[in-house]
Write a protein that holds these residues in place. Structure first.
Motif, PDB file in Angstrom:
ATOM      1  N   ASP A  70       0.813  -1.219   0.000  1.00 40.27           N
ATOM      2  CA  ASP A  70       0.000   0.000   0.000  1.00 40.27           C
ATOM      3  C   ASP A  70       0.843   1.265   0.000  1.00 40.27           C
ATOM      4  O   ASP A  70       0.386   2.325   0.379  1.00 40.27           O
TER       5      ASP A  70
ATOM      6  N   SER B 213      -5.840  -3.745  -9.710  1.00 40.60           N
ATOM      7  CA  SER B 213      -6.174  -4.772  -8.727  1.00 40.60           C
ATOM      8  C   SER B 213      -4.939  -5.094  -7.904  1.00 40.60           C
ATOM      9  O   SER B 213      -3.870  -4.548  -8.125  1.00 40.60           O
ATOM     10  N   LYS B 214      -5.112  -5.988  -6.957  1.00 43.98           N
ATOM     11  CA  LYS B 214      -3.958  -6.450  -6.215  1.00 43.98           C
ATOM     12  C   LYS B 214      -3.952  -7.975  -6.237  1.00 43.98           C
ATOM     13  O   LYS B 214      -4.905  -8.594  -6.671  1.00 43.98           O
TER      14      LYS B 214
ATOM     15  N   SER C 116      -4.741 -11.118  -4.657  1.00 40.28           N
ATOM     16  CA  SER C 116      -5.651 -11.327  -3.539  1.00 40.28           C
ATOM     17  C   SER C 116      -5.045 -12.312  -2.554  1.00 40.28           C
ATOM     18  O   SER C 116      -4.287 -13.208  -2.907  1.00 40.28           O
ATOM     19  N   GLU C 117      -5.418 -12.121  -1.315  1.00 38.43           N
ATOM     20  CA  GLU C 117      -4.976 -13.031  -0.256  1.00 38.43           C
ATOM     21  C   GLU C 117      -5.420 -14.451  -0.587  1.00 38.43           C
ATOM     22  O   GLU C 117      -4.709 -15.414  -0.318  1.00 38.43           O
TER      23      GLU C 117
ATOM     24  N   GLN D 276      -8.091   2.722   1.197  1.00 34.23           N
ATOM     25  CA  GLN D 276      -8.322   1.319   0.838  1.00 34.23           C
ATOM     26  C   GLN D 276      -9.804   1.067   0.618  1.00 34.23           C
ATOM     27  O   GLN D 276     -10.642   1.829   1.056  1.00 34.23           O
ATOM     28  N   LYS D 277     -10.078  -0.046  -0.055  1.00 35.07           N
ATOM     29  CA  LYS D 277     -11.460  -0.477  -0.323  1.00 35.07           C
ATOM     30  C   LYS D 277     -12.227   0.545  -1.163  1.00 35.07           C
ATOM     31  O   LYS D 277     -13.458   0.580  -1.121  1.00 35.07           O
TER      32      LYS D 277
ATOM     33  N   ASP E  16     -13.847   1.861  -4.446  1.00 34.45           N
ATOM     34  CA  ASP E  16     -14.433   1.194  -5.592  1.00 34.45           C
ATOM     35  C   ASP E  16     -14.808   2.295  -6.579  1.00 34.45           C
ATOM     36  O   ASP E  16     -15.747   3.047  -6.345  1.00 34.45           O
TER      37      ASP E  16
ATOM     38  N   ASP F  77      -3.572  -0.268  -2.469  1.00 37.94           N
ATOM     39  CA  ASP F  77      -3.612  -1.523  -3.226  1.00 37.94           C
ATOM     40  C   ASP F  77      -4.929  -2.264  -3.151  1.00 37.94           C
ATOM     41  O   ASP F  77      -5.328  -2.916  -4.095  1.00 37.94           O
ATOM     42  N   ASP F  78      -5.643  -2.123  -2.050  1.00 35.67           N
ATOM     43  CA  ASP F  78      -6.849  -2.926  -1.921  1.00 35.67           C
ATOM     44  C   ASP F  78      -8.045  -2.168  -2.467  1.00 35.67           C
ATOM     45  O   ASP F  78      -8.930  -1.743  -1.731  1.00 35.67           O
TER      46      ASP F  78
ATOM     47  N   ARG G 180     -10.757  -1.377  -6.043  1.00 32.64           N
ATOM     48  CA  ARG G 180     -11.265  -1.814  -7.344  1.00 32.64           C
ATOM     49  C   ARG G 180     -11.479  -0.580  -8.186  1.00 32.64           C
ATOM     50  O   ARG G 180     -12.390   0.196  -7.933  1.00 32.64           O
TER      51      ARG G 180
END
Ligand SMILES: Nc1ncnc2c1ncn2[C@@H]1O[C@H](COP(=O)(O)OP(=O)(O)OP(=O)(O)O)[C@@H](O)[C@H]1O
Ligand SMILES: [Mg+2]
Lengths: 251, 484, 430
Positions: B401, B427-428, B430-431, C327-328, C330, C357-358, C360
């Motif tokens: 991040d 995108s990343k 994913s876990e 983060q998160k 969208d 990074d997390d 969309r």
């Protein structure tokens, strides 16, 4: 020594306790089935065995072949022979199923001190296994699980299991989403892997699977505990009566 | 490349001659003083015994360069360049360079090991001063013969200036004019090395060019100038670069590559760029400011760029296609990986001029650590480009991040029968994907490498086989330590 | 150079809030009129504007015979009418506003409480040239305040009419302030039109704050007169769980630019910005958006569609920024343009700038003509080519209008859009 020994396992997710003291022992050669209502913690148990992140082990131990399983990284567990057939297999774009399987198999063989298979040997081996599960070349060439139907994903999981020859296989609802013929094929695949060195934990909702893969023991998981254990007839009983008797006693 | 040996010999012979310009430097060394001036430009030209017109061209470029502003629009940050603090001709051998492999950063050696670089090549790549006589010399000669039979010209640009001045005069600067941008302009003034390729009419070049010569090419990086001409109905695949990280004393690299495809000709140009990226904190590292452009001059011609960019502290390059000929095709496939403090601003331009011209852009950006990775592209459809088509797909993958991934496409259409489509996603890893792989026994790093390679597959599969395998390994190595 | 910037010589220190306005003037002077030399204006030039010789709106009329057809919307609501940027109570209808919802003219607000007005006005000026220019010349506008939890029961229709005096161009710079307190709900519809044949320049700034959990629906009909220059900058601040639904329909003006800059300053925000632009003749229409995801867990959606005929030119620039730690997020954006003529042009620049990074995030952009396949399908069912063509163009356009969630307003906008579509003939460039 038992192959797998789970003692007083407590697991929490985001401060919410999901497994509340599981005790379970599997000996080599045994097949156990775990049944239980939705949300009772079956997948949680399978993930904890495989070492997924996000699960806090608040108490208890898991020993695999006498060693502390919880101390191992997920890939280490896998290389030691713990295999999880996922309830929801993940899609990995761009990575061909074959490539993936080859990478995984070679990682395992390295650990076991066996040499890497060359491309031809590998291909032959996988094709033979795939054929038994009626998985065509076309599916193996495609990106891993991408665009696979629900049933295709499950069959692919069983193929991976057949190729990787685990010591402990945990199958999380591998029968869900399979058509009648596929269920038979998959069950045959699983039965072919039954052996005195290997143990299996079958998570399922359907008695039907247990007609094909006859378990040594059946456990009912409810509210994060093994609420009842018995022989294969327990599955039949559950089929008739449902989970009513386990649902009342909320923790 | 094969020619670099020849080039050295030629240089030697040139410098042995009496020097006609009154340059102050001691003539029997190969060294010009630090800094840039008109005299240096003249010196370079004289050393290469270039014709008047080429010197005039270099000088025109130099004078233009002086007044040119630095490009400021890209998403990269670095301190202003000191052009006077660099050598423009045969820098003296670094005295502080490693004397043997024992003195080389063990991390670098570890990387060579992982990439499977043959032992004999490691010292060279790491910049150890060795007077190596390359095994590849004999190999080179064999291949040269084979090329000559087909009439293919493959030599250094300096040699081409001497032997094929008509081609150089006609084509050099015709795709990238000297005044194109500040970096290309500098290159035009001071370029010292590079390759020249001419494929005659109807000839399919019998081998991938430069695969066997990449080690020789290792030392020619700074102001390279490459010119490739594919005459009517010919085909050539050209490979540039090397997967092993290369050290270079020169911080600024400003190469120019020009491609020309005539009727029905096809050029495939593949690059693996892995110049020294600097350390984890971003100290050191190459500034790779490259101008690459191809002109599809002929009908039904095709130019395809594939690049795998993992090195350099800063990458600034936009391999482009000018689609002049009717039905001509431009393609750009790119993987750009940035880790630690690296910055990449890369993409392409597709200029549709002719009828039914088609272009396809697939860009995969991967950013990790504290790096910044930008796709910057232009698709321009001009009014006469009847029936033109463009498809662009830009995907970014972020790992961690603290990095950035950016997409800056410019899309311009002036023809109603043309169709332009652009898609971009971010995108990343994913876990769930990581865990799935690890459950099957892959280590964290193997899992990342596998997923990233999957992400880049569409691009990697356009690389020639041998290169593709190396590039796959390289992606894994470049991202080591970025997860977990 | 900067001293030559148009309008500078028209500055009046005598009008209210001279200090605030002088600050705007200085920033505008330093930058000059924006144009292709700066990235944010890469595809739009205001050169033609400078040739108009526009007068300040000070002496221009503020009366009307009737509201022009182009500004009318068949929607039941409150109404605030502005002519040449000045509030005209006679045409307005603001009776019966619910308690806690207040509408006032900016001029009245400044007169009543200059200090408060000055503080409120300073916020929106981010130093971009035309917003600074607006600050330098602001005199009037709409001030809408909706208190905590209050629901504005009917849409507020803001009508802005350009009415240049005979044979003379005029420039006006309205500034609207819209403030929704937590959990307030409001719908604001703007329509922009003009009367008279001369050119005019409407340089509007809407400064909007939507507090926690509040909802604003904000629809704009840009139906300016043929010689008009229309630039509207929306500066939008969205707090946690706020919801904004914006839509702009461009039909008129010689040159129009709708510019939205939204800052998402909390989580759970839902920010939607959609638009349709119908461009013909030698019109130039620019939609520029900037969504700044400064906080995690929010969502933004954008859909812009354009139909470009004759020598019409469309521009879409959409930038989405996801800051570190957001983060998160969208975020999705789609731009689709239909070119109907050989001389039409579309330029687009959808832009993602991602530092988390997390997330969309995606965007898509297409430019092209009508697909041949549906055309053929319709014709194979016996529909003549001209009708088939119109049906398909309309279908393309209407999809954008579907994003408007208030049915009455969607229908009213559709009426204007259909009137434009009816004037298109088949065969342009197809
Ligand atoms: N990551 C998570 N975050 C929050 N809750 C979770 C998480 N994982 C599991 N749970 C919760 O834990 C409980 C047990 O989930 P689990 O998936 O183990 O059930 P299950 O027995 O496998 O159910 P099913 O039969 O539907 O597959 C459920 O209430 C589920 O919502
Ligand atoms: Mg489950």
């Amino acid at each position: 020594m038992a192959l797998l020994e789970i003692k007083n396992l407590h697991v929490a997710v985001d401060d919410r306790e999901i497994l509340k003291g599981i005790d379970l022992t599997l000996d080599a050669g045994e097949v156990h089935a775990i049944m239980g209502p939705n949300g009772s913690g079956k997948s949680t148990l399978s993930y904890v065995l495989a070492g997924r992140e996000g699960y806090a082990i608040t108490a208890g131990t898991i020993r695999f072949q006498g060693k502390d399983l919880l101390a191992m990284a997920p890939d280490e567990r896998a290389r030691k022979g713990v295999f999880l057939a996922f309830q929801y297999p993940v899609e990995i774009p761009g990575v061909a199923g074959m490539t993936f399987l080859k990478t995984a198999l070679n990682a395992l063989r390295k650990e076991r001190g066996a040499g890497e298979l060359d491309a031809m040997q590998f291909l032959k081996f996988v094709r033979a296994q795939a054929k038994r599960l009626e998985i065509g070349d076309e599916m193996l060439k495609r990106a891993l699980n991408v665009g696979f139907s629900g049933g295709e994903k499950k069959r692919n999981e069983v193929l991976q299991m057949a190729v990787l020859e685990p010591i402990l296989a945990v199958l999380d609802e591998t029968d869900s989403g399979l058509d009648i013929d596929a269920l038979k094929i998959v069950a045959d695949g699983v039965n072919a892997l039954r052996s005195p060195e290997r143990a299996m934990l079958l998570i399922t909702h359907y008695q039907r699977l247990l007609d094909y893969i006859v378990p040594d023991r059946v456990h009912v998981l409810a509210h994060g505990r093994i609420a009842k254990s018995g022989g294969k007839e327990l599955a039949l009983e559950l089929e008739r009566k449902g989970y009513g008797e386990f649902l009342g006693e909320a923790a | 490349m094969a020619s670099s040996i020849d080039t050295r010999e030629r240089l030697q012979s040139v410098t042995d001659q009496a020097y006609k310009y009154g340059f102050v430097t001691d003539i029997d060394t190969d060294v010009a003083p630090k800094g840039l001036s008109e005299d240096i430009v003249r010196f370079i030209s004289a050393r290469k015994a270039e014709p008047e017109w080429l010197l005039a061209w270099r000088l025109k470029a130099y004078r233009h360069w002086l007044a040119m502003p630095e490009p400021i629009w890209s998403h990269v940050k670095f301190p202003a360049l000191d052009y006077q603090d660099a050598y423009y001709y045969s820098a003296p051998k670094a005295t502080d360079g490693p004397k043997s492999l024992d003195e080389v950063d063990p991390k670098l050696l570890e990387t060579y090991e992982k990439l499977g670089v043959p032992l004999g090549e490691r010292a060279l790549l790491a910049g150890v001063a060795v007077d190596a006589v390359f095994d590849s010399v004999s190999v080179a000669t064999t291949f040269k013969k084979k090329l000559e039979e087909k009439g293919v010209i493959f030599c250094s640009i300096s040699e081409a200036v001497q032997k094929h001045p008509e081609l150089i005069k006609k084509y050099m600067g015709s795709v990238v004019p000297y005044a194109d941008n500040k970096h290309a302009c500098l290159n035009s003034a001071v370029f010292t090395d590079g390759s020249f390729v001419y494929i005659p009419k109807g000839v399919r070049c019998p081998m991938e060019l430069s695969t066997y010569f990449r080690i020789n090419a290792a030392k020619t990086g700074q102001f390279e100038r490459t010119l490739i001409i594919a005459d009517a109905g010919s085909y050539v695949s050209y490979l540039e670069g090397c997967t092993a990280p290369m050290r270079d004393e020169n911080q600024l690299h400003a190469a120019v590559v020009e491609l020309i495809a005539l009727d029905d000709a096809e050029i495939k140009y593949s690059t693996v760029q892995n110049w020294y990226p600097g350390d984890v904190e971003g100290r050191g590292g190459i500034y790779n400011f490259v101008t690459k452009r191809g002109a599809c001059r002929g009908r039904n011609s095709k130019i395809a760029w594939t690049q795998v960019e993992t090195g350099s502290a800063i990458t600034w390059k936009y391999p482009s296609c000018i689609l002049q000929g009717d039905n001509s095709v431009g393609e750009f496939y790119s993987v750009a990986v940035t880790n630690n403090r690296q910055q990449a601003d890369t993409g392409t331009k597709m200029i549709h001029i002719g009828r039914n011209t088609r272009s396809r852009i697939i860009s995969k950006g991967i950013s990790a650590g504290r790096a910044d990775n930008t796709y910057r592209g232009l698709v321009r459809i001009l009014p006469k480009a009847e029936g033109a088509r463009n498809y662009t797909q830009c995907d970014s993958l972020l790992i961690g991040d603290r990095c950035g991934a950016h997409t800056v496409p410019y899309i311009e259409s002036r023809n109603p029968s043309a169709r332009v489509e652009h898609e971009a996603t971010t995108s990343k890893i994913s876990e769930d994907q990581l865990f799935y792989c690890r459950q099957r026994g892959l280590s964290q790093e193997e899992a990342v490498s596998l997923i990233v390679n999957g992400f880049c597959k569409e691009v990697l599969q356009t690389l020639p086989m041998e290169f593709a395998v190396e590039a796959q390994k390289l992606l894994g190595v470049s991202l080591e330590g970025s997860v977990g | 150079m900067a001293g030559d910037a148009p309008f500078v010589d028209q500055f009046s220190a005598a009008a209210p809030l001279p200090a605030l306005r002088a600050g705007g003037l200085a920033r505008y002077r330093a930058a000059g009129l924006p144009g292709p030399a700066i990235e944010a204006w890469k595809y739009t030039s205001l050169d033609a504007l400078t040739k108009l010789g526009l007068l300040p709106a000070g002496g221009a009329p503020t009366t009307l015979e009737a509201l022009p057809e182009a500004a009318l919307l068949a929607v039941d609501g409150y109404r605030a009418v502005f002519v040449n940027g000045r509030f005209v109570p006679a045409f307005s209808a603001l009776d019966g506003l619910p308690k806690g919802a207040v509408v006032e003219s900016l001029a009245a607000h400044i007169a009543r409480d200059p200090a408060a007005a000055e503080a409120a006005l300073a916020g929106a000026d981010d130093g971009t040239p035309l917003v600074a220019l607006n600050t330098a010349f602001l005199t009037d506008g709409l001030v809408l305040t909706v208190d905590r939890g209050v629901v504005l029961d009917k849409p507020l229709h803001l009508v802005s009419i350009g009415r240049p005096p005979d044979g003379q161009g005029v420039a006006f710079h309205p500034r609207h302030l819209i403030r929704l307190a937590p959990d307030a709900v409001a719908t604001v519809v703007e329509s922009h039109a003009g009367v008279g044949g001369a050119g005019y320049f409407a340089n509007t700034v809407a400064d909007i704050r939507v507090e926690d959990g509040a909802t604003l629906r904000h629809y704009v009909l840009q139906n300016q007169a043929a010689e008009a220059f229309h630039v509207a900058a929306v500066r939008l601040a969205l707090a946690a769980r706020a919801s904004y639904e914006g839509f702009v329909l461009h039909i008129g003006a010689r040159l129009a630019r709708h510019e939205l800059a939204a800052t998402i300053a909390g989580d759970g925000v839902d920010c939607r910005m959609n638009g349709l632009y119908l461009v013909a003749g030698s019109q130039h229409v620019d939609n520029t958006t900037f969504i700044d995801h400064a906080q995690p867990g929010s969502r933004s959606r954008q859909l812009f569609k354009g139909v470009l005929d004759d020598s019409g030119r469309g521009v879409f620039q959409g930038r989405v920024l996801v800051r570190p730690h957001a983060q998160k997020t969208d975020a999705h954006q789609l731009s689709r343009a239909l070119l109907l003529s050989r001389k039409a042009e579309m330029d687009g620049k959808p832009e993602l700038e991602i530092y988390a990074d997390d997330v969309r995030c995606s965007h898509g952009a297409t430019i092209g003509s009508l697909d041949q396949e549906p055309m053929f399908y319709l014709m194979s069912r016996g529909i003549d080519p001209a009708t088939a063509y119109r049906m398909l163009v309309e279908a393309f356009a209407v999809e954008a209008l579907d994003e408007i969630s208030v049915a009455a307003i969607r229908d009213a906008f559709a009426t204007h859009a259909q009137a434009w579509l009816a004037t298109r003939r088949a065969g342009g460039g197809a």
